[in-house]
Write a protein that holds these residues in place. Structure first.
Motif, PDB file in Angstrom:
ATOM      1  N   SER A  18       0.824  -1.213   0.000  1.00 18.27           N
ATOM      2  CA  SER A  18       0.000   0.000   0.000  1.00 18.27           C
ATOM      3  C   SER A  18       0.857   1.262   0.000  1.00 18.27           C
ATOM      4  O   SER A  18       1.929   1.307   0.613  1.00 18.27           O
ATOM      5  CB  SER A  18      -0.923   0.011   1.223  1.00 18.27           C
ATOM      6  N   THR A  19       0.368   2.295  -0.674  1.00 15.15           N
ATOM      7  CA  THR A  19       1.011   3.624  -0.660  1.00 15.15           C
ATOM      8  C   THR A  19       0.102   4.639   0.023  1.00 15.15           C
ATOM      9  O   THR A  19       0.225   5.843  -0.196  1.00 15.15           O
ATOM     10  CB  THR A  19       1.321   4.090  -2.092  1.00 15.15           C
ATOM     11  N   ARG A  20      -0.796   4.166   0.834  1.00 14.15           N
ATOM     12  CA  ARG A  20      -1.788   5.037   1.475  1.00 14.15           C
ATOM     13  C   ARG A  20      -1.131   6.009   2.447  1.00 14.15           C
ATOM     14  O   ARG A  20      -0.137   5.683   3.104  1.00 14.15           O
ATOM     15  CB  ARG A  20      -2.821   4.178   2.209  1.00 14.15           C
ATOM     16  N   GLU A  21      -1.694   7.214   2.524  1.00  8.08           N
ATOM     17  CA  GLU A  21      -1.273   8.194   3.513  1.00  8.08           C
ATOM     18  C   GLU A  21      -2.368   8.331   4.557  1.00  8.08           C
ATOM     19  O   GLU A  21      -3.522   8.595   4.224  1.00  8.08           O
ATOM     20  CB  GLU A  21      -1.022   9.558   2.864  1.00  8.08           C
ATOM     21  N   PHE A  22      -2.009   8.175   5.822  1.00  2.86           N
ATOM     22  CA  PHE A  22      -2.953   8.345   6.926  1.00  2.86           C
ATOM     23  C   PHE A  22      -2.745   9.732   7.534  1.00  2.86           C
ATOM     24  O   PHE A  22      -1.621  10.096   7.893  1.00  2.86           O
ATOM     25  CB  PHE A  22      -2.750   7.265   7.987  1.00  2.86           C
ATOM     26  N   GLN A  23      -3.823  10.482   7.650  1.00  4.91           N
ATOM     27  CA  GLN A  23      -3.758  11.855   8.150  1.00  4.91           C
ATOM     28  C   GLN A  23      -4.339  11.906   9.565  1.00  4.91           C
ATOM     29  O   GLN A  23      -5.500  11.551   9.774  1.00  4.91           O
ATOM     30  CB  GLN A  23      -4.523  12.789   7.224  1.00  4.91           C
ATOM     31  N   ILE A  24      -3.496  12.344  10.506  1.00  6.01           N
ATOM     32  CA  ILE A  24      -3.870  12.330  11.922  1.00  6.01           C
ATOM     33  C   ILE A  24      -3.662  13.716  12.522  1.00  6.01           C
ATOM     34  O   ILE A  24      -2.592  14.307  12.389  1.00  6.01           O
ATOM     35  CB  ILE A  24      -3.013  11.314  12.715  1.00  6.01           C
ATOM     36  N   TYR A  25      -4.686  14.227  13.198  1.00  4.22           N
ATOM     37  CA  TYR A  25      -4.551  15.467  13.967  1.00  4.22           C
ATOM     38  C   TYR A  25      -4.121  15.150  15.394  1.00  4.22           C
ATOM     39  O   TYR A  25      -4.409  14.060  15.919  1.00  4.22           O
ATOM     40  CB  TYR A  25      -5.886  16.219  14.023  1.00  4.22           C
ATOM     41  N   GLY A  26      -3.446  16.103  16.034  1.00  2.00           N
ATOM     42  CA  GLY A  26      -3.062  15.924  17.426  1.00  2.00           C
ATOM     43  C   GLY A  26      -2.189  17.082  17.879  1.00  2.00           C
ATOM     44  O   GLY A  26      -1.961  18.053  17.153  1.00  2.00           O
ATOM     45  N   SER A  27      -1.685  16.966  19.093  1.00  2.27           N
ATOM     46  CA  SER A  27      -0.756  17.959  19.641  1.00  2.27           C
ATOM     47  C   SER A  27       0.674  17.547  19.326  1.00  2.27           C
ATOM     48  O   SER A  27       0.939  16.401  18.941  1.00  2.27           O
ATOM     49  CB  SER A  27      -0.932  18.072  21.158  1.00  2.27           C
ATOM     50  N   ASP A  28       1.615  18.474  19.519  1.00  2.00           N
ATOM     51  CA  ASP A  28       3.024  18.128  19.303  1.00  2.00           C
ATOM     52  C   ASP A  28       3.462  17.030  20.269  1.00  2.00           C
ATOM     53  O   ASP A  28       4.302  16.188  19.938  1.00  2.00           O
ATOM     54  CB  ASP A  28       3.921  19.365  19.417  1.00  2.00           C
ATOM     55  N   TYR A  29       2.892  16.990  21.472  1.00  2.00           N
ATOM     56  CA  TYR A  29       3.193  15.911  22.421  1.00  2.00           C
ATOM     57  C   TYR A  29       2.750  14.562  21.864  1.00  2.00           C
ATOM     58  O   TYR A  29       3.485  13.572  21.935  1.00  2.00           O
ATOM     59  CB  TYR A  29       2.498  16.189  23.756  1.00  2.00           C
ATOM     60  N   ALA A  30       1.540  14.509  21.305  1.00  2.00           N
ATOM     61  CA  ALA A  30       1.037  13.252  20.736  1.00  2.00           C
ATOM     62  C   ALA A  30       1.933  12.771  19.605  1.00  2.00           C
ATOM     63  O   ALA A  30       2.195  11.574  19.464  1.00  2.00           O
ATOM     64  CB  ALA A  30      -0.396  13.437  20.235  1.00  2.00           C
TER      65      ALA A  30
END
Length: 307
Positions: free
Chosen positions: A93-105
């Motif tokens: 797979s060449t999928r890109e997963f996009q995740i929001y979070g804080s710099d700590y996460a």
């Protein structure tokens, strides 16, 4: 009105990003006349010039400026639709997963996951994006077009989630802060100024909320939108700040800061990966969230948590 076509959406995105027919055509691998024809169709559709000459360059019209983010989001959603797979094979797979979070996460669970999966999924990519109060407030709509958000409990509703990371809260103080002895006191918390991370109705740290629930109204000197920058606002001052234990070793590496336990019990931090229920049955998404669970620091089987 023109009948919406995906190739026109691609052309619009390139034109809005490059603000130039020539550059947009180069980006898309098209001839300039071909892209000019697309621009003409878009102008008729919107009844707006979109690009206006200004000296030797072009600027976006007010409508075009408003279209920039929705166009990029719509194009990204279209890419996700056409890249969907009935069977997900991480090895190819060449999928890109996009995740929001804080710099700590990102510095903790995000870095763990992205490093750990490289052997089994060499071409899978993660895009970690800083969240904002607006994103947290509009989480249901936001998470329709991305893969998830890493947040503690207490901020979400209507989402699926799994606990992935636990940590303890500590206080950080300057090494030369003479007002603080070997242990913090309640008087220190009341009298000394603070650096807070986030500070609004919908964005706050659980530790800061517990401080106020303990009857301590802190004097907040500085508010910073992230955890990794917080120590820089403590060094050489009388300020206090809350920081997670996972960051403590790096925070104290230069010897100009100390970390101490708070003088009252604070409930540990539990971060969870949250996602929109429309992703529940996506095989690629199921693999991704299993990586977050597997490479977090919470032992046990995967357990979904309600919002």
């Amino acid at each position: 009105m023109i009948r919406p076509e995906l190739n026109l959406l691609v052309a619009l995105d390139a034109l809005l990003a490059e603000k130039s027919v020539t550059k947009a055509a180069e980006k898309m691998g098209l001839t300039q006349p071909a892209l000019s024809a697309s621009l003409a169709r878009l102008r008729r559709h919107f009844n707006d010039p979109l690009l206006v000459r200004e000296g030797n360059s072009y600027r976006l019209t007010p409508l075009a400026a408003r279209l920039t983010d929705p166009t990029a989001n719509a194009l990204d959603a279209a890419h996700k639709v056409f890249s969907s797979e009935a069977v997900f094979d991480p090895a190819t797979s060449t999928r890109e997963f996009q995740i929001y979070g804080s710099d700590y996460a990102f510095a903790t669970i995000g870095s763990r996951v992205s490093t750990a999966v490289k052997e089994v999924a060499p071409s899978v990519r993660f895009r970690f994006m800083q969240h904002t109060p607006t994103i947290v407030e509009d989480r249901l709509d936001t998470l329709r077009t991305v893969d998830g958000i890493v947040l503690p409990h207490g901020f979400t509703s209507g989402l699926s989630g799994v606990d992935v990371y636990e940590d303890e809260w500590l206080c950080v103080v300057a090494a030369d802060n003479e007002a603080v002895g070997e242990e913090l006191t309640i008087a220190n918390l009341r009298e000394l100024p603070w650096v807070f991370t986030y500070q609004s109705r919908s964005a706050f740290t659980p530790a800061a909320r517990q401080l106020q629930m303990a009857g301590i109204e802190p004097h907040v000197d500085v508010v910073v939108e992230g955890f990794l920058a917080l120590p820089y606002f403590v060094v050489g001052t009388a300020r206090l700040g809350f920081i997670q234990e996972a960051l403590a070793e790096r925070v104290t590496a230069f010897g100009d800061l100390r970390v101490l336990k708070p003088p009252f019990d604070i409930v540990p931090l539990t971060d969870a990966l949250w996602w929109h229920p429309t992703h529940d049955e996506d095989p690629g998404h199921q693999w991704m969230r299993e990586q977050f669970r597997k490479h977090g620091n919470i032992s046990g089987e995967a357990t979904n948590v309600g919002g």
